[in-house]
Design a protein around this motif. Sequence first.
Motif, PDB file in Angstrom:
ATOM      1  N   THR A  81       0.890  -1.148   0.000  1.00 44.28           N
ATOM      2  CA  THR A  81       0.000   0.000   0.000  1.00 44.28           C
ATOM      3  C   THR A  81       0.930   1.200   0.000  1.00 44.28           C
ATOM      4  O   THR A  81       1.430   1.623   1.043  1.00 44.28           O
ATOM      5  CB  THR A  81      -0.927   0.026   1.223  1.00 44.28           C
ATOM      6  N   ASP A  97     -16.297  -6.849  -0.210  1.00 46.12           N
ATOM      7  CA  ASP A  97     -16.857  -5.755  -0.999  1.00 46.12           C
ATOM      8  C   ASP A  97     -18.380  -5.852  -1.051  1.00 46.12           C
ATOM      9  O   ASP A  97     -19.104  -4.864  -0.850  1.00 46.12           O
ATOM     10  CB  ASP A  97     -16.264  -5.809  -2.412  1.00 46.12           C
ATOM     11  N   THR A 124     -14.291  -1.796   5.957  1.00 47.84           N
ATOM     12  CA  THR A 124     -14.098  -1.208   4.633  1.00 47.84           C
ATOM     13  C   THR A 124     -14.101   0.315   4.698  1.00 47.84           C
ATOM     14  O   THR A 124     -13.268   0.980   4.069  1.00 47.84           O
ATOM     15  CB  THR A 124     -15.192  -1.686   3.661  1.00 47.84           C
ATOM     16  N   CYS A 180     -10.922   2.724   3.585  1.00 48.29           N
ATOM     17  CA  CYS A 180     -11.093   3.756   2.566  1.00 48.29           C
ATOM     18  C   CYS A 180     -10.797   5.148   3.112  1.00 48.29           C
ATOM     19  O   CYS A 180     -10.095   5.943   2.468  1.00 48.29           O
ATOM     20  CB  CYS A 180     -12.511   3.709   2.004  1.00 48.29           C
ATOM     21  N   ILE A 213      -6.965   5.580   3.735  1.00 48.60           N
ATOM     22  CA  ILE A 213      -6.201   5.785   2.498  1.00 48.60           C
ATOM     23  C   ILE A 213      -6.448   7.175   1.930  1.00 48.60           C
ATOM     24  O   ILE A 213      -5.521   7.882   1.526  1.00 48.60           O
ATOM     25  CB  ILE A 213      -6.570   4.700   1.464  1.00 48.60           C
ATOM     26  N   ASN A 255     -11.679  -2.941  -5.558  1.00 49.21           N
ATOM     27  CA  ASN A 255     -12.712  -2.718  -4.544  1.00 49.21           C
ATOM     28  C   ASN A 255     -13.569  -1.516  -4.920  1.00 49.21           C
ATOM     29  O   ASN A 255     -13.058  -0.402  -5.096  1.00 49.21           O
ATOM     30  CB  ASN A 255     -12.057  -2.499  -3.177  1.00 49.21           C
ATOM     31  N   LEU A 296     -13.403   1.573  -2.475  1.00 50.81           N
ATOM     32  CA  LEU A 296     -12.153   2.328  -2.536  1.00 50.81           C
ATOM     33  C   LEU A 296     -12.106   3.143  -3.828  1.00 50.81           C
ATOM     34  O   LEU A 296     -11.652   4.292  -3.830  1.00 50.81           O
ATOM     35  CB  LEU A 296     -10.959   1.380  -2.454  1.00 50.81           C
TER      36      LEU A 296
END
Length: 359
Positions: free
Chosen positions: A143, A187, A257, A261, A264, A289, A292
Amino acid sequence: MYIFAIESSCDETAAAVIEAHDNHISVLSNIVSSQISIHALYGGVVPEIASRAHCEAITKVASEAVTVAGIELKDIDAIAVTFAPGLIGSLLVGVSFAKSLASVLNVPLIPVDHIEAHVAAAYVDNPHLKPPYLALVVSGGHTSLYKVNDYITLEEIGCSRDDAAGEAFDKVGRVMGLPYPGGAAMDKLATLAFEKYDYDKRGALSFPSPAVNDNTFDYSFSGLKTAVINHIHNEKQKLKSDDLHEDSKIEIAGAFTKTVCEGIVKKLDLVLNAEKCSTLVMAGGVAANSHLRKAVSDICLKHNVDFIVPPMSLCGDNAVMTAAAGYHMFHLGIHADSSLNAFASDESSAEYLDTLKKH
């Protein structure tokens, strides 16, 4: 020109043929032999089993790639192969095969870095894309944020200090009891969760952010992964069962999730404020995803930055991306000889590529 490529860095044996000229890339074949059914028995990739499976599949996959492309071996102008980073045994299978084929055909052998290949996947459908730009690579092993200074130079400006986002998705999914790999199932559950739960209300389920609380562009997914897994274990203990209720799975998937998100995007917001750029590319397996993709698209819209992401078929490991990266390296005269080796780490491969670039 025709470029034949091989990718075998983890648990997909992949081969592809592209036809490329003037930055336009046509995909003639894209063959992937997945090992998911094998490793699902163990809840994750077993390196020794992966390398053996590559040995069994690579000849058939390579042959099919050439046949589907509608060319003959003698038409191939160059061989590109992923040589790092990844599982060393898996990489060696691909590198050995590529070296042999390049020798027999007497064509250039192009060593491709796996991360650079993920970014290069964006060139396939976007011939107008040219450096410099920013790239976010989100996968099972990485990442990271990069400045893409030219077609063959990625400058890392931020990364995960421990686990990668994809690894966290897979491990959390495994503990939840989702099918391996857990990303796709997570997802779908998150989509249901966002329809059912308001995670912004007081007392809603939440987890610690993976965005490191400092002025860097770094992440840390280890604490988030541990917090989610501990929550799952606590829920199972309350139920006195090894299985979670479906509602619990949905709620946890949504909270997890959302946290990934938002974490990030938090660092992306800082990057887009600090770095003047007109384009952001997101690549890697986790780029598939849907949540994302939406979150990153929204932050790019906020900063008036073009957002480019490869098609779903080129987000996971594949050989088309290796060929795309190899195309640009070929035109810069970067190729290896029969002494090419595989490298498990980024550091060793970067040093090797730097030596080739200087020559």
